[in-house]
Design a protein around this motif. Structure first.
Motif, PDB file in Angstrom:
ATOM      1  N   ARG A  93      -2.927   7.587  25.342  1.00 35.16           N
ATOM      2  CA  ARG A  93      -2.836   9.024  25.078  1.00 35.16           C
ATOM      3  C   ARG A  93      -2.003   9.711  26.164  1.00 35.16           C
ATOM      4  N   LEU A  94      -2.258   9.365  27.431  1.00 29.07           N
ATOM      5  CA  LEU A  94      -1.484   9.965  28.529  1.00 29.07           C
ATOM      6  C   LEU A  94       0.000   9.602  28.423  1.00 29.07           C
ATOM      7  N   LEU A  95       0.260   8.360  28.043  1.00 28.92           N
ATOM      8  CA  LEU A  95       1.653   7.932  27.892  1.00 28.92           C
ATOM      9  C   LEU A  95       2.358   8.736  26.812  1.00 28.92           C
ATOM     10  N   LEU A  96       1.677   8.948  25.691  1.00 26.91           N
ATOM     11  CA  LEU A  96       2.275   9.717  24.599  1.00 26.91           C
ATOM     12  C   LEU A  96       2.526  11.167  25.009  1.00 26.91           C
ATOM     13  N   VAL A  97       1.586  11.758  25.742  1.00 26.56           N
ATOM     14  CA  VAL A  97       1.786  13.136  26.202  1.00 26.56           C
ATOM     15  C   VAL A  97       2.965  13.201  27.167  1.00 26.56           C
ATOM     16  N   GLY A  98       3.071  12.197  28.056  1.00 22.53           N
ATOM     17  CA  GLY A  98       4.200  12.178  28.987  1.00 22.53           C
ATOM     18  C   GLY A  98       5.536  12.047  28.269  1.00 22.53           C
ATOM     19  N   LEU A  99       5.588  11.140  27.279  1.00 28.11           N
ATOM     20  CA  LEU A  99       6.829  10.990  26.507  1.00 28.11           C
ATOM     21  C   LEU A  99       7.143  12.263  25.736  1.00 28.11           C
ATOM     22  N   ALA A 100       6.126  12.916  25.187  1.00 31.23           N
ATOM     23  CA  ALA A 100       6.352  14.168  24.469  1.00 31.23           C
ATOM     24  C   ALA A 100       6.905  15.244  25.400  1.00 31.23           C
ATOM     25  N   THR A 101       6.430  15.252  26.649  1.00 36.29           N
ATOM     26  CA  THR A 101       6.932  16.225  27.616  1.00 36.29           C
ATOM     27  C   THR A 101       8.405  15.973  27.931  1.00 36.29           C
ATOM     28  N   LEU A 102       8.767  14.700  28.128  1.00 34.80           N
ATOM     29  CA  LEU A 102      10.179  14.379  28.381  1.00 34.80           C
ATOM     30  C   LEU A 102      11.053  14.787  27.196  1.00 34.80           C
ATOM     31  N   PHE A 103      10.603  14.482  25.994  1.00 35.44           N
ATOM     32  CA  PHE A 103      11.360  14.874  24.801  1.00 35.44           C
ATOM     33  C   PHE A 103      11.462  16.388  24.698  1.00 35.44           C
ATOM     34  N   ALA A 104      10.369  17.077  25.054  1.00 34.74           N
ATOM     35  CA  ALA A 104      10.375  18.542  24.998  1.00 34.74           C
ATOM     36  C   ALA A 104      11.394  19.128  25.964  1.00 34.74           C
ATOM     37  N   LEU A 105      11.524  18.523  27.158  1.00 36.05           N
ATOM     38  CA  LEU A 105      12.511  19.016  28.132  1.00 36.05           C
ATOM     39  C   LEU A 105      13.927  18.841  27.613  1.00 36.05           C
ATOM     40  N   VAL A 106      14.200  17.680  26.989  1.00 39.01           N
ATOM     41  CA  VAL A 106      15.534  17.463  26.404  1.00 39.01           C
ATOM     42  C   VAL A 106      15.798  18.462  25.290  1.00 39.01           C
ATOM     43  N   ASN A 107      14.816  18.666  24.433  1.00 40.06           N
ATOM     44  CA  ASN A 107      14.955  19.603  23.319  1.00 40.06           C
ATOM     45  C   ASN A 107      15.138  21.035  23.818  1.00 40.06           C
ATOM     46  N   TRP A 108      14.381  21.393  24.868  1.00 40.84           N
ATOM     47  CA  TRP A 108      14.501  22.739  25.445  1.00 40.84           C
ATOM     48  C   TRP A 108      15.913  22.960  25.983  1.00 40.84           C
ATOM     49  N   GLY A 109      16.449  21.975  26.709  1.00 39.97           N
ATOM     50  CA  GLY A 109      17.781  22.128  27.277  1.00 39.97           C
ATOM     51  C   GLY A 109      18.846  22.292  26.214  1.00 39.97           C
TER      52      GLY A 109
END
Length: 506
Positions: A93-109
């Motif tokens: 679960r923590l790994l998925l949240v971390g990956l989602a955060t990285l993807f969110a940063l790319v999407n935000w940029g």
């Protein structure tokens, strides 16, 4: 343009930003409550949605990171407290949240870059249209400061009016956290503000008199842009300042000087009609910039004739963007009554092409821009293409005719921009010597005294002339002779010839 005319106050923007910032945390709280209140249902995995939501509603990268960290803490706490998951499941679960955060940063940029490009382009409406309409000096200065800050992504911008040996501020636009720029600039303290050429200053050059002013405001560099009248006399100056050095290129500096010249001429004329004409001429230069004669293995030439004798500005536009090893991107547009909106589309095209967007995606994004910024009856026909150094060509059309000469056949032509464009790309391959000539209605709809049109075969014959220059000259001459010098519509030509041989300059 109803959307651009809606007033948006600072309070409204702050409230909207605050609500957007809270939404991801409300989602985290909701998931936590459901997880704690239910004994058999596991919903903690939905925490991955929180950083993804933050990437869409947050205005700062730090807000996305904060939501990601809170999501990680919440995921770990819920897993340990409820005992619904074992150690490996919590880790996943923590790994998925971390990956989602990285993807969110790319999407935000990516989202912020695209939004910023379109916002900077859309500000041309107010800059060109409002100044051309003849504002009072105070309103013109205020618009100049806001437009300068937006167009050049500066953290602070100020317009100063010269009064003898002092510059007095008449308008400012800055980030909320940046203190106001000085109200007065004495010549003895700030000699660069009185120069008639643009000058950059960095805080690293501690000997410059601007260094203390920059440090006190948390800024690192600035650019002085003189406001000169037609005689070369200084009316005032614009100062642009950034927290980080923007590393302006030679082209950006040249564009900033043109911007300052446009603003100075718009506010210096006492006769509004004269001021309007001068500003429109500057918009024309920005709208129909002459591209380089050769780029990425292609020869490039343009021709333009306006149907208006009062001001050489219409709703046509063309542009060519060199994309290094990726070749060229080019666009042709037709159909706008307002040249200011055409300038917006050109600016948006350059931004999207520079980011690597293909012809179809560019047209689809411009369709949304016309629908948002244009009037209820505004629509634009446009043609976009990508030319590769190996001769490969991608072409997409939004209601615009196919170019003369070589090139892929347009199997599908989408609706014009503003009417729900869903563009598709057509691919082809050019051989050395092949030409493309893109055109507007002024070519094919020219009529003679009897109302007859020229046949397309006549144009194709002209395109096959011994050189690209001769081909475009013949096309213009055909229209002039056929219509006996009368122009009912603007004529714009963009010619491209594939010539992969190394240039003499290389």
């Amino acid at each position: 343009m109803q959307e651009a005319a809606r007033p948006v106050t600072v309070g409204t923007r702050v409230a909207a930003a605050t609500r957007g910032w809270l939404l991801p945390y409300l989602l985290i709280a909701l998931i936590a409550v459901v997880e704690l209140l239910t004994s058999h249902v596991i919903v903690g995995g939905f925490l991955v949605l929180a950083p993804l939501l933050a990437s869409r509603v947050s205005t700062r990268r730090s807000q996305v990171i904060a939501v990601g960290l809170v999501s990680l803490v919440a995921a770990a706490a819920l897993g340990l407290y409820t005992d619904k998951e074992a150690g490996d499941q919590i880790f996943i679960r923590l790994l998925l949240v971390g990956l989602a955060t990285l993807f969110a940063l790319v999407n935000w940029g990516a989202s912020r870059r695209e939004q910023s490009a379109l916002e900077r382009a859309a500000d041309t409406i107010r800059m060109a249209g409002s100044l051309a309409s003849g504002l009072e000096p105070e309103a013109a200065y205020d618009l100049l400061a806001r437009s300068a800050r937006t167009l050049f992504a500066a953290n602070a911008a100020a317009v100063y009016r010269r009064q003898g040996d002092q510059m007095v501020t008449v308008a400012q636009a800055r980030d909320p956290e940046v203190p106001a720029m000085p109200l007065r600039l004495p010549r003895v303290s700030y000699p660069a503000a009185f120069m008639t050429v643009a000058r950059r200053v960095s805080v690293r050059a501690s000997t410059d008199p601007e260094a203390p002013m920059l440090e006190a405001r948390g800024l690192s560099s600035l650019l002085w842009l003189p406001l000169l009248d037609r005689a070369g006399e200084q009316l005032g100056t614009i100062v642009l300042a950034w927290r980080r050095d923007p590393r302006l290129s030679a082209q950006a500096l040249e564009a900033s000087e043109d911007f300052a010249a446009l603003g100075a001429r718009a506010i210096s004329g006492s006769e509004r009609v004269r001021a309007q004409t001068e500003v429109l001429e500057q918009v024309q230069a920005l709208l129909l910039t002459t591209p380089p004669g050769r780029a990425a293995g292609f020869q490039v030439e343009v021709r333009y004739q306006s149907a208006s004798g009062l001001a050489q500005v219409g709703g046509d536009f063309y542009d060519v963007v060199e994309l290094d090893e990726r070749g060229l991107a080019y666009a042709r547009g037709k159909g706008l009554e307002a040249s200011s909106l055409a300038a917006v589309l050109k600016g948006a095209f350059r931004s999207l092409a520079g980011e690597g967007a293909g012809p179809a995606r560019i047209l689809n994004r411009l369709d949304r821009l016309v629908a948002r910024e244009g009037g209820d009856e505004d629509f634009v026909t446009a043609l976009a293409g990508r030319l590769h150094p190996d001769g490969r060509i991608l072409l997409a059309s939004a209601g615009h005719p196919a170019p003369l000469g070589a090139g892929p056949r347009l199997v599908q032509v989408a609706a014009p921009l503003g009417l729900g464009t869903q563009a598709n790309e057509n691919e082809g391959h050019l051989r050395p010597g092949d030409r493309l000539v893109c055109y507007t209605d002024g070519l094919v709809e020219a009529r003679n005294a009897e109302g007859a049109f020229l046949d397309r075969s006549v144009f194709e014959e002209a395109v096959a002339a011994e050189s690209l220059t001769t081909a475009l000259d013949r096309l213009v001459d055909l229209v002039d002779r056929h219509a006996d010098g009368r122009h009912d519509d603007d004529l714009a030509l963009l010619g491209l010839e594939y010539d992969p041989r190394p240039s003499d300059d290389s």
